[in-house]
Design a protein around this motif. Structure first.
Motif, PDB file in Angstrom:
ATOM      1  N   ARG A 111      42.986  33.819  62.137  1.00 45.25           N
ATOM      2  CA  ARG A 111      43.813  35.001  62.381  1.00 45.25           C
ATOM      3  C   ARG A 111      43.930  35.288  63.876  1.00 45.25           C
ATOM      4  O   ARG A 111      44.956  35.782  64.342  1.00 45.25           O
ATOM      5  CB  ARG A 111      43.264  36.221  61.656  1.00 45.25           C
ATOM      6  CG  ARG A 111      44.362  37.301  61.502  1.00 45.25           C
ATOM      7  CD  ARG A 111      43.839  38.648  61.084  1.00 45.25           C
ATOM      8  NE  ARG A 111      42.970  38.591  59.933  1.00 45.25           N
ATOM      9  CZ  ARG A 111      42.223  39.618  59.543  1.00 45.25           C
ATOM     10  NH1 ARG A 111      42.228  40.754  60.233  1.00 45.25           N
ATOM     11  NH2 ARG A 111      41.439  39.518  58.483  1.00 45.25           N
TER      12      ARG A 111
ATOM     13  N   GLY B 148      49.914  39.959  68.921  1.00 48.09           N
ATOM     14  CA  GLY B 148      50.049  40.906  67.822  1.00 48.09           C
ATOM     15  C   GLY B 148      51.275  40.729  66.961  1.00 48.09           C
ATOM     16  O   GLY B 148      51.437  41.406  65.957  1.00 48.09           O
TER      17      GLY B 148
ATOM     18  N   TRP C 278      47.286  35.855  65.899  1.00 45.10           N
ATOM     19  CA  TRP C 278      47.512  37.083  66.667  1.00 45.10           C
ATOM     20  C   TRP C 278      47.996  36.757  68.081  1.00 45.10           C
ATOM     21  O   TRP C 278      48.898  37.403  68.600  1.00 45.10           O
ATOM     22  CB  TRP C 278      46.224  37.899  66.726  1.00 45.10           C
ATOM     23  CG  TRP C 278      46.379  39.250  67.359  1.00 45.10           C
ATOM     24  CD1 TRP C 278      46.716  40.425  66.743  1.00 45.10           C
ATOM     25  CD2 TRP C 278      46.206  39.577  68.755  1.00 45.10           C
ATOM     26  NE1 TRP C 278      46.761  41.460  67.657  1.00 45.10           N
ATOM     27  CE2 TRP C 278      46.447  40.964  68.897  1.00 45.10           C
ATOM     28  CE3 TRP C 278      45.850  38.833  69.876  1.00 45.10           C
ATOM     29  CZ2 TRP C 278      46.362  41.614  70.133  1.00 45.10           C
ATOM     30  CZ3 TRP C 278      45.769  39.478  71.104  1.00 45.10           C
ATOM     31  CH2 TRP C 278      46.021  40.850  71.231  1.00 45.10           C
TER      32      TRP C 278
ATOM     33  N   VAL D 148      50.355  41.470  63.125  1.00 46.85           N
ATOM     34  CA  VAL D 148      49.106  40.851  62.685  1.00 46.85           C
ATOM     35  C   VAL D 148      47.981  41.570  63.426  1.00 46.85           C
ATOM     36  O   VAL D 148      48.101  41.810  64.630  1.00 46.85           O
ATOM     37  CB  VAL D 148      49.074  39.348  63.027  1.00 46.85           C
ATOM     38  CG1 VAL D 148      47.739  38.736  62.638  1.00 46.85           C
ATOM     39  CG2 VAL D 148      50.212  38.620  62.346  1.00 46.85           C
ATOM     40  N   SER D 149      46.912  41.909  62.738  1.00 46.54           N
ATOM     41  CA  SER D 149      45.773  42.544  63.386  1.00 46.54           C
ATOM     42  C   SER D 149      44.676  41.520  63.623  1.00 46.54           C
ATOM     43  O   SER D 149      44.575  40.517  62.913  1.00 46.54           O
ATOM     44  CB  SER D 149      45.231  43.686  62.533  1.00 46.54           C
ATOM     45  OG  SER D 149      44.773  43.191  61.283  1.00 46.54           O
ATOM     46  N   LEU D 150      43.865  41.771  64.621  1.00 45.93           N
ATOM     47  CA  LEU D 150      42.716  40.913  64.875  1.00 45.93           C
ATOM     48  C   LEU D 150      41.609  41.206  63.862  1.00 45.93           C
ATOM     49  O   LEU D 150      41.541  42.295  63.292  1.00 45.93           O
ATOM     50  CB  LEU D 150      42.201  41.129  66.295  1.00 45.93           C
ATOM     51  CG  LEU D 150      43.041  40.472  67.392  1.00 45.93           C
ATOM     52  CD1 LEU D 150      42.648  41.012  68.768  1.00 45.93           C
ATOM     53  CD2 LEU D 150      42.900  38.950  67.355  1.00 45.93           C
TER      54      LEU D 150
END
Length: 288
Positions: free
Chosen positions: A202, A145, A206, A151-153
């Motif tokens: 992403r 994270g 993450w 950072v978001s999933l």
């Protein structure tokens, strides 16, 4: 016999233990590190010369399907009853999710050097020394994270955006391609944009640590992540039965991507297998 790849959250305690044991045995034998090196060797970006079978190109999905199959066969040579589970990161989307438990993959890295200190892949156990080192580190690293700059999933909506596209891929067949399911799932965007990385990319960001490198299979979560991508490709195929892999024909010599990307029937290294032979997995495995 067709076997099943399960959602990791549905694995029993015994199934988790058997899978971890198979991972550790491959590591002890040196076979695991061969897969890590193979992935690094074929991680070729847009700006580099030579063929690009594994990333930033149409064959991203079939190449990784074969890569996972080869790894799964190695696992099953150790224990015929195991298979690669998948991680649905749209649902299990926090560091508290079950896959990060101490009896499975272990958790995030400690502050400072991001060293993973919990679970069977922690360096202190003596079973998981990183060979393809990034700098001087020989331990598994994660920064789930990225708390210092969160950072978001990816969400279900992010995935649906990719799944809705009926086109598989499009010119210029690289990371800048604006149309098509492949790049919307792989996750490249326009350079300098706020959405430069999404979906597949992403998730790598993450998790952080070694998942940010060409040797990302050094982190066992790599396989669960890519099994979910493989499942999403399967869902896209079922949602768009009239669509198929592109490009179908070998690109002409006048195309800048000639000799760099792989059309439907061009064999991909290192297995000399064409994408056409990897479009259907139903005779080998299924998803629960």
């Amino acid at each position: 016999m067709v076997y099943t790849r399960k959602n990791q959250r549905d694995l029993t305690r015994t199934e988790k233990k058997r899978l971890v044991s198979a991972f550790l045995e491959l590591k002890r034998s040196g076979r695991y590190d061969e897969f890590v090196k193979l992935h690094g060797r074929f991680y070729v970006s847009d700006g580099e010369d030579g063929p690009r079978p594994s990333h930033m190109s149409p064959s991203f999905l079939p190449w990784h399907r074969r890569f996972l199959l080869e790894f799964e066969r190695a696992l099953q040579a150790v224990d015929p009853g195991v298979s690669i589970p998948y991680w649905d990161w749209t649902k299990d989307n926090t560091p508290a999710a079950s896959l990060w438990a101490e009896d499975f993959l272990g958790g995030s890295g400690r502050p400072g050097d991001w060293q993973v200190t919990t679970g069977p892949f922690a360096y202190a156990t003596g079973n998981w020394t990183i060979k393809a080192r990034i700098g001087e580190r020989n331990f598994l690293t994660r920064n789930l994270g990225r708390p210092s700059a969160p950072v978001s999933l990816p969400t279900r909506q992010d995935v649906d955006h990719a799944l809705r596209d009926p086109l598989y891929d499009a010119a210029p067949w690289d990371s800048t391609t604006a149309k098509g399911f492949r790049n919307k799932l792989e996750g490249w965007g326009a350079k300098g944009s706020a959405t430069r990385t999404h979906n597949h990319n992403r998730v790598h960001r993450w998790v952080g640590g070694l998942m940010m490198s060409g040797s990302s299979p050094d982190d066992p979560v790599f396989w669960l992540h890519h099994a979910f991508l493989d499942l999403l490709w399967d869902r896209w195929q079922k949602a768009h039965p009239g669509s198929g892999y592109l490009p179908r024909e070998k690109l002409p010599a006048s195309d800048p991507q000639h000799g760099r990307v792989f059309s439907l029937h061009e064999p991909m290294p290192p297995w000399n297998v064409a994408p056409a032979r990897l479009l259907d997995h139903s005779r080998v495995y299924r998803y629960a």
